[in-house]
Write a protein that holds these residues in place. Sequence first.
Motif, PDB file in Angstrom:
ATOM      1  N   ARG A 228      10.260  83.235  51.043  1.00  0.00           N
ATOM      2  CA  ARG A 228      11.816  82.661  51.960  1.00  0.00           C
ATOM      3  C   ARG A 228      12.614  82.423  50.985  1.00  0.00           C
ATOM      4  NH1 ARG A 228      10.378  84.434  55.488  1.00  0.00           N
ATOM      5  NH2 ARG A 228       9.439  83.701  57.743  1.00  0.00           N
ATOM      6  N   GLY A 229      13.838  82.063  51.341  1.00  0.00           N
ATOM      7  CA  GLY A 229      15.325  81.755  50.379  1.00  0.00           C
ATOM      8  C   GLY A 229      15.550  80.523  50.536  1.00  0.00           C
ATOM      9  N   GLN A 230      16.645  79.908  49.937  1.00  0.00           N
ATOM     10  CA  GLN A 230      16.803  78.799  50.042  1.00  0.00           C
ATOM     11  C   GLN A 230      18.269  78.073  49.815  1.00  0.00           C
ATOM     12  OE1 GLN A 230      17.018  75.711  48.096  1.00  0.00           O
ATOM     13  NE2 GLN A 230      16.689  77.423  46.752  1.00  0.00           N
ATOM     14  N   ILE A 231      19.300  77.169  49.582  1.00  0.00           N
ATOM     15  CA  ILE A 231      19.765  76.965  49.544  1.00  0.00           C
ATOM     16  C   ILE A 231      19.220  75.488  49.182  1.00  0.00           C
ATOM     17  CG2 ILE A 231      22.710  76.722  49.099  1.00  0.00           C
ATOM     18  CD1 ILE A 231      22.962  78.762  50.059  1.00  0.00           C
ATOM     19  N   THR A 232      19.437  74.290  47.754  1.00  0.00           N
ATOM     20  CA  THR A 232      19.523  72.871  47.677  1.00  0.00           C
ATOM     21  C   THR A 232      20.759  72.059  47.947  1.00  0.00           C
ATOM     22  OG1 THR A 232      17.411  72.972  47.265  1.00  0.00           O
ATOM     23  CG2 THR A 232      18.129  71.222  47.070  1.00  0.00           C
ATOM     24  N   PHE A 233      21.007  71.113  48.866  1.00  0.00           N
ATOM     25  CA  PHE A 233      22.390  70.134  48.937  1.00  0.00           C
ATOM     26  C   PHE A 233      21.927  69.201  48.514  1.00  0.00           C
ATOM     27  CE2 PHE A 233      22.373  73.397  52.162  1.00  0.00           C
ATOM     28  CZ  PHE A 233      23.632  73.979  51.772  1.00  0.00           C
ATOM     29  N   TRP A 234      22.282  68.727  46.962  1.00  0.00           N
ATOM     30  CA  TRP A 234      21.857  67.175  46.261  1.00  0.00           C
ATOM     31  C   TRP A 234      22.987  66.323  46.967  1.00  0.00           C
ATOM     32  CZ3 TRP A 234      16.668  66.725  44.490  1.00  0.00           C
ATOM     33  CH2 TRP A 234      16.459  67.844  44.105  1.00  0.00           C
ATOM     34  N   LYS A 235      22.813  65.356  47.230  1.00  0.00           N
ATOM     35  CA  LYS A 235      23.800  63.744  47.521  1.00  0.00           C
ATOM     36  C   LYS A 235      23.900  63.880  46.012  1.00  0.00           C
ATOM     37  CE  LYS A 235      26.513  61.521  50.181  1.00  0.00           C
ATOM     38  NZ  LYS A 235      27.555  62.461  50.368  1.00  0.00           N
ATOM     39  N   PHE A 236      25.320  63.618  45.858  1.00  0.00           N
ATOM     40  CA  PHE A 236      25.554  62.533  44.639  1.00  0.00           C
ATOM     41  C   PHE A 236      26.308  61.292  45.181  1.00  0.00           C
ATOM     42  CE2 PHE A 236      28.367  61.627  41.367  1.00  0.00           C
ATOM     43  CZ  PHE A 236      26.535  61.505  40.405  1.00  0.00           C
ATOM     44  N   ASN A 237      25.693  60.158  44.393  1.00  0.00           N
ATOM     45  CA  ASN A 237      26.076  59.112  44.671  1.00  0.00           C
ATOM     46  C   ASN A 237      26.843  58.436  43.292  1.00  0.00           C
ATOM     47  OD1 ASN A 237      26.888  55.929  44.607  1.00  0.00           O
ATOM     48  ND2 ASN A 237      24.618  55.671  46.353  1.00  0.00           N
ATOM     49  N   ARG A 238      27.873  58.211  43.139  1.00  0.00           N
ATOM     50  CA  ARG A 238      28.899  58.696  42.614  1.00  0.00           C
ATOM     51  C   ARG A 238      28.791  56.561  41.823  1.00  0.00           C
ATOM     52  NH1 ARG A 238      34.220  60.687  40.519  1.00  0.00           N
ATOM     53  NH2 ARG A 238      33.940  63.002  41.898  1.00  0.00           N
ATOM     54  N   GLU A 239      28.567  56.113  42.684  1.00  0.00           N
ATOM     55  CA  GLU A 239      28.446  54.520  41.935  1.00  0.00           C
ATOM     56  C   GLU A 239      27.570  54.260  41.532  1.00  0.00           C
ATOM     57  OE1 GLU A 239      30.565  52.070  43.948  1.00  0.00           O
ATOM     58  OE2 GLU A 239      31.482  53.676  43.514  1.00  0.00           O
ATOM     59  N   ILE A 240      26.779  55.052  41.707  1.00  0.00           N
ATOM     60  CA  ILE A 240      25.746  54.630  41.024  1.00  0.00           C
ATOM     61  C   ILE A 240      25.361  55.828  40.054  1.00  0.00           C
ATOM     62  CG2 ILE A 240      23.611  53.423  42.143  1.00  0.00           C
ATOM     63  CD1 ILE A 240      22.167  55.697  42.777  1.00  0.00           C
ATOM     64  N   GLY A 241      26.263  57.219  40.067  1.00  0.00           N
ATOM     65  CA  GLY A 241      25.905  58.388  38.714  1.00  0.00           C
ATOM     66  C   GLY A 241      24.857  58.949  38.834  1.00  0.00           C
ATOM     67  N   ARG A 242      23.843  59.099  39.895  1.00  0.00           N
ATOM     68  CA  ARG A 242      23.014  59.574  40.088  1.00  0.00           C
ATOM     69  C   ARG A 242      22.395  60.628  41.086  1.00  0.00           C
ATOM     70  NH1 ARG A 242      22.545  57.547  35.611  1.00  0.00           N
ATOM     71  NH2 ARG A 242      21.093  56.586  34.948  1.00  0.00           N
ATOM     72  N   ILE A 243      22.211  61.411  40.931  1.00  0.00           N
ATOM     73  CA  ILE A 243      21.738  62.307  42.558  1.00  0.00           C
ATOM     74  C   ILE A 243      20.484  61.060  42.997  1.00  0.00           C
ATOM     75  CG2 ILE A 243      20.229  64.534  43.409  1.00  0.00           C
ATOM     76  CD1 ILE A 243      21.794  65.953  41.068  1.00  0.00           C
ATOM     77  N   VAL A 244      20.929  61.781  44.543  1.00  0.00           N
ATOM     78  CA  VAL A 244      19.910  60.957  44.946  1.00  0.00           C
ATOM     79  C   VAL A 244      18.666  62.014  46.180  1.00  0.00           C
ATOM     80  CG1 VAL A 244      19.424  59.008  47.126  1.00  0.00           C
ATOM     81  CG2 VAL A 244      21.039  59.200  45.656  1.00  0.00           C
ATOM     82  N   PRO A 245      17.880  62.278  45.382  1.00  0.00           N
ATOM     83  CA  PRO A 245      16.586  63.263  46.177  1.00  0.00           C
ATOM     84  C   PRO A 245      15.803  62.947  47.293  1.00  0.00           C
ATOM     85  CG  PRO A 245      15.724  62.777  44.032  1.00  0.00           C
ATOM     86  CD  PRO A 245      17.053  61.773  44.135  1.00  0.00           C
ATOM     87  N   GLU A 246      16.315  61.074  47.616  1.00  0.00           N
ATOM     88  CA  GLU A 246      15.779  61.275  49.536  1.00  0.00           C
ATOM     89  C   GLU A 246      17.203  61.216  49.957  1.00  0.00           C
ATOM     90  OE1 GLU A 246      15.864  58.535  46.923  1.00  0.00           O
ATOM     91  OE2 GLU A 246      14.279  59.200  46.224  1.00  0.00           O
ATOM     92  N   GLU A 247      18.050  61.242  49.812  1.00  0.00           N
ATOM     93  CA  GLU A 247      20.063  61.862  50.977  1.00  0.00           C
ATOM     94  C   GLU A 247      20.186  63.092  50.709  1.00  0.00           C
ATOM     95  OE1 GLU A 247      22.783  58.915  50.143  1.00  0.00           O
ATOM     96  OE2 GLU A 247      21.237  57.270  49.952  1.00  0.00           O
TER      97      GLU A 247
END
Length: 675
Positions: A228-247
């Motif tokens: 299979r192929g995939q595209i991943t959408f990482w949620k970025f939280n600007r407040e903490i300046g981090r990607i949030v894998p859980e979201e």
Amino acid sequence: MKRSLLYGIIAALVLVVIVLAALVLSPDEGGGQSAAPAQAPSAGVADDAAAVIAARGLTPENVTAALKTYTPSGQHDPYLMFSSGGHSGQIHVVGVPSMRLLRTIGVFTPEPWQGYGYGEESHTAMFEAGEPEGADIRWGDTHHPSLSETNGVYDGEWLFVGDKANARVAVIDLRDFETKQIVKNPITMNDHGGTFVTPNTDWVVEGGQYGAPIGDFAPISEYNEHYRGQITFWKFNREIGRIVPEESFAMELPPYWQDLCDSGKLVSDGWIFCNSFNTERATGGVGAVEGAVPFESGVSQNDMDYMHVVNLTRAAEVAATNTNKVNGFNVIPMETAIAEGLLYFLPEPKSPHGVDVAPKGDFMVVSGKLDPHVTVYSFEKMIKAIADKNWTTDEYGVPVLAFDAVMEAQVELGLGPLHTQYDNQGYAYTSLYLDSAVARWTLGPNYPHAEGEEPWTLIDKESVHYNVGHIAAAEGDTAEPAGGFLVALNKWSVDRFANVGPLLPQNFQLIDTSGQGASLQLLYDMPVGFGEPHYAQIMKTERLKSIQIYPEVGWNPHTWSKDPNATLAGEERVVRDGNKVEVFMTAIRSHFTPEHIEINQGDEVTWHITSLEQAVDAVHGFAVPGYNINLSIEPGETATFQLTANQKGVFSYYCTEFCSALHLEMTGYLMIAPE
Ligand code: RUQ
Ligand code: CUA
């Protein structure tokens, strides 16, 4: 604004004088590119511009190019280019138009000058958090840096870059130009090193690459069913300046090779476009042994591949209630994506590479590597075709919209078109790999046009040296391109520089795009001898809000707050608890305190160093021989490392930055007594 206008007028006057002088004195009025070998001007003429021009055999074109790029000592470049470092695993920051290298940012590869990956605890933790399970990886293959945006325009706050080799994404903080996070994609082992932000940096999109069973194993004979192929959408939280894998979430896709993406903007905000290739689903195999069609030809059979179009706004809603998890990561199954109308395909000719959304968000431009045209798609027509259900389906049931219903224009540019950028004059620029050229062409009727120029027309081609991959125009992939400069990122440099052995540098070539019509001018060659940069972005320098000194003495750059182990002058100490030793040290020109650390073989040491410096550029290093420790402690920073004292002996730790006249004295003894 006013100052730059003044500079412009002065520069123009100087230019006129010098060009006139050059015209009179130049021995060669022809080719701008073929400058005579440089000769040192003789001493007597050194201050006379016309004489220097004559002595060096410069052409008028050479002189204008020099005037457009020369940046006097102490003056700053109006633009900064953030270039990927390819398999150096780093990011490189270059001033434009001077093309001076300002900074390398350690990302996936340790970088000793920055103390990056040589002991400093938060770096080590970051590397480890971003490693594929059980692996110990200390390099990456960065391809497509992506600056954070607000309303589709760079905001100078964050930078993202992907690692093609290991499917990772890094977050870099542009306050201090340090990498703050590395995330490993939990469902795939490779991507195209692509990160692409949405117009307000809510999401960082990681395109895919080579199909594989998602989080599983299956033999290649089961490619169609289990790969299979995939595209991943990482949620970025600007407040903490981090990607949030859980979201964050991914979308399962057919086993085509998804590639580079671009985010919709303005009218197309909320949509994501990714090109793909190998819709043939070739599985490779070479010659008599494997008896199959090698990838090289197997992947290029079809006339059309599929641009993947994702309704991200809708997909995020579906992801919020989706229960399908792979390796603990939220993955929208392909059937759900189809049933919910999250995914559509647009046919795209002939081994396409990259997709670039026009500044108004109204067109998507694709180049087929094996087609001399660029193909332009209309977002409006795409929405209508979806509403009309004007589609057939592929073998997996994904709607494939009718090509004629979504195509707006095809413009013939030349051989091997790859990537497209934009300017503020209504021009698009496309790299031509096989032609070794950059093509300038006009966008549609709703963009500005110069007198007499028709929409969708090739206007100019400028030769570059050689085999150009990406191009980067000033803010040229944003909603408000700046125009003026473009850099061609050339893969080969063959005859451009003195030979430095068989591994030649890449060649960044700066092109002036400020004129109209057939006015493109090559200005400058910058050899790049530190990896193979793929993509770069060029941002106005004034957008940066970077710091020079950390906000408070004892600052932890990773938590962006005061470190609990910050040590002020007078608080230095060594604390022992059994075989655990904790050192609280300070650094200021030109000494560490304490200068003697006496411990025993077998001790486990946690060592904090706080820089008490508050002066700009007063950086100290800290190296411990034999223990692979080297830190960079910037003004105000607290850094921590750990070591287990397994080697006995006397070790001189010392400062690795020449920080002061008494820098050599900035040392101390680590004495490790035998067991
Ligand atoms: S790639 S030369 Cu962006 Cu990795 Cu096209
Ligand atoms: Cu501190 Cu040298």
